[in-house]
Design a protein around this motif. Structure first.
Motif, PDB file in Angstrom:
ATOM      1  N   TYR A   1       0.837  -1.191   0.000  1.00  0.00           N
ATOM      2  CA  TYR A   1       0.000   0.000   0.000  1.00  0.00           C
ATOM      3  C   TYR A   1       0.873   1.242   0.000  1.00  0.00           C
ATOM      4  O   TYR A   1       2.049   1.189   0.345  1.00  0.00           O
TER       5      TYR A   1
ATOM      6  N   LYS B   1      -7.740   1.927   2.470  1.00  0.00           N
ATOM      7  CA  LYS B   1      -8.245   2.636   3.643  1.00  0.00           C
ATOM      8  C   LYS B   1      -7.136   2.737   4.676  1.00  0.00           C
ATOM      9  O   LYS B   1      -6.584   1.749   5.137  1.00  0.00           O
TER      10      LYS B   1
ATOM     11  N   ARG C   1      -8.363  -5.463   4.769  1.00  0.00           N
ATOM     12  CA  ARG C   1      -9.710  -5.825   4.322  1.00  0.00           C
ATOM     13  C   ARG C   1     -10.272  -4.818   3.328  1.00  0.00           C
ATOM     14  O   ARG C   1     -10.898  -5.174   2.354  1.00  0.00           O
ATOM     15  N   ASN C   2     -10.074  -3.534   3.635  1.00  0.00           N
ATOM     16  CA  ASN C   2     -10.537  -2.470   2.752  1.00  0.00           C
ATOM     17  C   ASN C   2      -9.323  -1.852   2.072  1.00  0.00           C
ATOM     18  O   ASN C   2      -8.689  -0.977   2.627  1.00  0.00           O
ATOM     19  N   PRO C   3      -8.984  -2.284   0.880  1.00  0.00           N
ATOM     20  CA  PRO C   3      -7.768  -1.782   0.228  1.00  0.00           C
ATOM     21  C   PRO C   3      -7.823  -0.267   0.049  1.00  0.00           C
ATOM     22  O   PRO C   3      -8.819   0.296  -0.380  1.00  0.00           O
TER      23      PRO C   3
ATOM     24  N   SER D   1      -5.392  -0.859   6.389  1.00  0.00           N
ATOM     25  CA  SER D   1      -6.357  -1.949   6.410  1.00  0.00           C
ATOM     26  C   SER D   1      -6.115  -2.908   5.254  1.00  0.00           C
ATOM     27  O   SER D   1      -5.976  -2.487   4.108  1.00  0.00           O
TER      28      SER D   1
ATOM     29  N   GLN E   1      -6.149   4.758   8.342  1.00  0.00           N
ATOM     30  CA  GLN E   1      -6.578   5.570   9.477  1.00  0.00           C
ATOM     31  C   GLN E   1      -5.336   6.050  10.212  1.00  0.00           C
ATOM     32  O   GLN E   1      -4.399   5.284  10.417  1.00  0.00           O
TER      33      GLN E   1
END
Length: 183
Positions: free
Chosen positions: A37, A116, A112-114, A110, A118
């Motif tokens: 990412y 994303k 699970r949610n590519p 994250s 935080q």
């Protein structure tokens, strides 16, 4: 010699299979590292300058550090930075800038949610909607010198000894004079 090559093709085939298996594993590793990412952000240093002299904040010496030095990047001239091929998980971003103190930022990427990401400041646990890092305060590397004061001379050990000697010099003759009258 030709008969020995024709009679044993098995070692040659095994050798070629071994070479292709090593080549395929190295290709799999290199392609697997590209699916990480990207963390993008910006460091915002006010243009009021250091100590109010009106000079713009210097962004050329600012380092952005990920996970205590695992990855290090410098700012672009517009103040933005990016880390590429970062694995999913929790990471810590720190900013090293001369003259400024920045709070470290905890970044959760994250899986699970590519895409994303935080972020939260570790100093006050404030969540960030954008990854814009601002200094908490300016660093003071030098202590401001005290102005001259007469009392600082009197309070010093040398000043106390001189004061005692002056008092003894003026009071001792008077005490000796009074002792002579008494006897």
């Amino acid at each position: 010699m030709a008969s020995t090559l024709r009679s044993s093709p098995i070692p040659l085939i095994l050798f070629l299979q071994l070479c292709f298996s090593f080549l395929s594993t190295t290709l799999a590793i290199s392609s697997g590292s590209s699916d990480g990412y990207t963390i993008n952000g910006r460091v915002k240093i006010e243009s009021t300058g250091v100590k109010g002299f009106g000079l713009p904040g210097k962004t050329s010496n600012v380092k952005v550090i990920l996970n205590g030095g695992q990855w290090v990047t410098f700012l672009r001239p517009d103040g933005y930075f990016s880390f590429h091929n970062v694995s999913a998980g929790t990471h810590l971003i720190e900013v090293a800038a001369i003259g400024y103190f920045f709070s470290p930022v905890r970044v959760d990427v994250s899986a699970r949610n590519p895409g994303k990401i935080q972020a939260a400041l570790t100093e006050n646990r404030k969540g960030l909607t954008e990854l814009v890092l601002e200094p908490l305060r300016e660093e003071q590397y030098y202590e401001i010198r005290e102005p001259f004061s007469i009392m600082s001379l009197v309070k010093s050990p040398m000043g106390l000894m001189m004061g005692f000697m002056v008092i003894v010099m003026f009071l001792m003759p008077k005490l000796v004079e009074n002792m002579g009258k008494v006897l």
